[in-house]
Design an enzyme around this catalytic site. Sequence first.
Site, PDB file in Angstrom:
ATOM      1  N   CYS A   1      43.781   4.448   9.231  1.00  0.00           N
ATOM      2  CA  CYS A   1      44.126   5.808   8.959  1.00  0.00           C
ATOM      3  C   CYS A   1      45.073   6.161   7.975  1.00  0.00           C
ATOM      4  O   CYS A   1      45.130   7.376   7.199  1.00  0.00           O
ATOM      5  CB  CYS A   1      45.100   6.614  10.348  1.00  0.00           C
ATOM      6  SG  CYS A   1      44.199   6.098  11.840  1.00  0.00           S
TER       7      CYS A   1
ATOM      8  N   ASP B   1      99.216   5.528  22.063  1.00  0.00           N
ATOM      9  CA  ASP B   1      98.658   6.233  20.815  1.00  0.00           C
ATOM     10  C   ASP B   1      97.418   5.517  20.089  1.00  0.00           C
ATOM     11  O   ASP B   1      96.667   6.003  19.211  1.00  0.00           O
ATOM     12  CB  ASP B   1      99.703   6.524  19.576  1.00  0.00           C
ATOM     13  CG  ASP B   1     100.306   5.208  19.207  1.00  0.00           C
ATOM     14  OD1 ASP B   1      99.603   4.338  19.613  1.00  0.00           O
ATOM     15  OD2 ASP B   1     101.535   5.409  18.764  1.00  0.00           O
TER      16      ASP B   1
ATOM     17  N   CYS C   1      45.530   3.652  14.139  1.00  0.00           N
ATOM     18  CA  CYS C   1      45.356   2.481  13.387  1.00  0.00           C
ATOM     19  C   CYS C   1      45.677   2.468  11.812  1.00  0.00           C
ATOM     20  O   CYS C   1      45.709   3.512  11.327  1.00  0.00           O
ATOM     21  CB  CYS C   1      43.953   2.063  13.626  1.00  0.00           C
ATOM     22  SG  CYS C   1      42.738   3.331  12.722  1.00  0.00           S
TER      23      CYS C   1
ATOM     24  N   ASP D   1     103.523   4.881  27.590  1.00  0.00           N
ATOM     25  CA  ASP D   1     104.445   4.790  26.720  1.00  0.00           C
ATOM     26  C   ASP D   1     105.161   6.024  26.109  1.00  0.00           C
ATOM     27  O   ASP D   1     104.696   7.085  26.842  1.00  0.00           O
ATOM     28  CB  ASP D   1     103.394   4.583  25.320  1.00  0.00           C
ATOM     29  CG  ASP D   1     104.303   4.236  23.995  1.00  0.00           C
ATOM     30  OD1 ASP D   1     105.150   3.362  24.188  1.00  0.00           O
ATOM     31  OD2 ASP D   1     104.068   4.781  22.971  1.00  0.00           O
TER      32      ASP D   1
END
Lengths: 773, 121
Positions: free
Chosen positions: A42, A658, A39, A455
Amino acid sequence: MSESTVTDSHCHTEHPEKPHPVQPVTTDMTELIIDGAGCASCVGKIEGALNAVAGVKHAEMNFAQRTVSVSGTASHDDLIRAVEGAGYNAKVSSAESDADEMDEKEQADLAYYKKLMRETWIALALGAPLMVYALVTGEMSVNTTTERIVWLIIGILTLGVLLVSGRHFFVGAWKSFLNHSANMDTLIALGTGTAWLYSMVVVFFPEAVPAQARHVYFEATAIIIGLIDLGLALEIKARGRTSEAIKRLIGLQAKTARVIRDDQEMDLPIEHVLLDDLVRARPGEKIPVDGEVTEGHTAIDESMLTGEPMPVEKAKGDEVVAGTLNKTGSIVFRATRVGKDTALAQIINMVKRAQNSKPPIGRLADVISAYFVPVVMIIAVVSALAWLNFGPTPAIAFAIVSATTVLIIACPCALGLATPMSVMVGVGKAAEAGVLIRNGEALQTASKITAMILDKTGTITLGAPKVTDIFVAPGFSEQNVLQLAASVEAGSEHPLALAIMESAKEENVELLKTSTFNAITARGVEATVNDQTILFGNEKLMHERSIALVIGDEDFVEKAQGLASEAKTPMYFAIDGQLAGIIAVADPIKEDSISAIQRLQKNGIRVVMLTGDNRDTAKAVAEKAGITEFMAEVLPEDKAKKVQELQMAGEVVGMTGDGINDAPALALANVGFAIGTGTDVAIESADITLMRGSLHGLADAIAVSKATLRNIKQNLFGAFIYNVAGVPVAAGILYPVLGILMNPVIAGAAMAFSSLTVVSNANRLRLFKAQEH
Amino acid sequence: MLIVNIAGVILIALIIWWFWLYKPKAEQLGDDDLVVVVENGVYTPSHILMKLNDAHAITFLRKDASPCAETLMIPQLEISETLPLNKPTKIQIPPLNSGEYAFHCQMQMYKGTIKVEGGAS
């Protein structure tokens, strides 16, 4: 590492502009992770306790993160003690490496495994003797007072088993129930809870049930809990093996680096290495961070990342990559990428993310999983009602057994695990072969590829063209043509220009100043050097400028065609309107491109080559590479069009390039493959990145994805069939015909091992050999 | 027997209502980060309310040693994160359109939803 646990403890103590200390400095800032703070109130308690510690300047808690930042000189022990004194637990957060994280995970898994095994033995210690007794004597009923007392004691012991070995199922089931959700815990808790409760009713109120139904199921309760705990424990072990690939990658990270600061060398943890630090790597040492060599030369084994077996020579100006192994010489390099920015860290991150992602094939299982448990609960109720209404005597016992068995045998875990476990192993397996798969969807689509566009330059060929021939017209010299050509191309990044520059350098040719330069798209260039007008380009350019290509009896077009038929790229060179010669450049086909293309074709994949090069050269390269379908003189935008065209024809298209010029085509393709230069993984437009230049990476990627998809299908099929067949049998569907009703213990064993089977089947993928060349 | 059958039908109706039809109250995200604890087979809170077009961070704290709790997935946002044990992990949620975004473990045994509604903040 979780984002929030990263401390800045290293950052503020070592400023790059300040002189570096010889030893790593200690910090005056500590971050603690707090456990038990439930909580907001704390916060004040914890901060107060820490501020009271001698040496603490300031403590500030982040309640959301459950962390406290403490400045000052107090020791970590004092800080932890102070938090513990306030009633909470604390530990120091640190900038942990992936290796530390993996160690912690393994320790946590081991601890959980041991806990489950302890719980298994406790449950089986009671369940197994009871089971043997039941099998031998067949006496599990409550008829006499003595039997009631004995079974009461055993019932209490079984309750102990439920509380000790089965607690996690019941807590999980209850929490899920409150959360309006249901999971595996729900089924097991309901199944074993029903069996135990019914048995206790028989013990306490035997008269409440018919004489034939006064049967207890304590042995089933204990054995089921034991078997399912055992199944979970074995599953943890098997799951550990699914992440071996990532462990291997993490294991590549060096723990320390030999850093040179102020002319002194010191070993520092790699987290302390800063950008621009000079780092020494001696033979046999791992490269700790990415960098650029400033001194020395060596050969570096990059096979662990790229799969490329040959060591790569490195000298001044070359890049070195973290995780690779320095083989022969001592080098000094400048750190260019450190911490989470190194290529290795990015690879690890990418593999982790991909391993956690799900391919579309798992979506149906996800939909089923979402409804699975409540549906099974309903089937259990329907089954019990059916037995009560239509079953033989003792109907109540049959109803209890069938409902319990239905709840126990149903296994949502097997369904849920079917896809992720295979993806985990498959993606890891691909990474081992130097193939980085971005996510589960890419993995699945790669398995369906029917056409692959390649390619030419840099993909099929080395991408490093060389000048092979120079033919000069009468009145010109090779030296002169090369000098002018190199002068024109100086500064250009085009691979052909680089080849000419390289050749001029080798011949010690001096470059001349270019006064004008004009690039003509898809034709070549026009420039002025030493007041001479130079035209350098293809046949179209020469025709457009009316340059005669036949001089005397020398036909240069014929020569050019001859060169092109040898897979060379011829370029015409004209000075002041007169042809001076032809320079031919060739880009050799990579050694293994042909065998890799054959692998793709053998798998029924249509291979198409695209190139901006002229038709004759393209044809020659395609023929050499074993490709029948190619397109020459293609502009980058046309590559995307070709992808579309194939997709319109019903092909599932893979595009390999690429990653820079081919970005639109890569993005448009069903799967975009980028060929990484060495270990460059920053290729965002690709679904799959090949870390080495070899096209075998493509075939490997497709092979791994096919194997993974096959594995996922096996898992899904097994999990579906198991549940679809198991649940009705457990409900007693075979009883009217064959008189068979499944024992809940058998159901427990089947359930426990169904998910283990799925994980083990996924682990079979580890044996898959991606490279078949 | 009739009573037993009626009880059975009611039980089935309750299962359908409780697990499928009932819409639990969602936890509103405030200015601070919300911490979702992963423990005992559930996310707590498991239903989170976010405002339209509002970016937010959610911190997940896994306390459950079961490997099932290890992976957090938010498929619609393409988020997939490994949650280390006992360490908070912050997940950045981008601004979202209205609707429900499920988050769950790999096997969908741990489940939760982020509900996005209301005007932009």
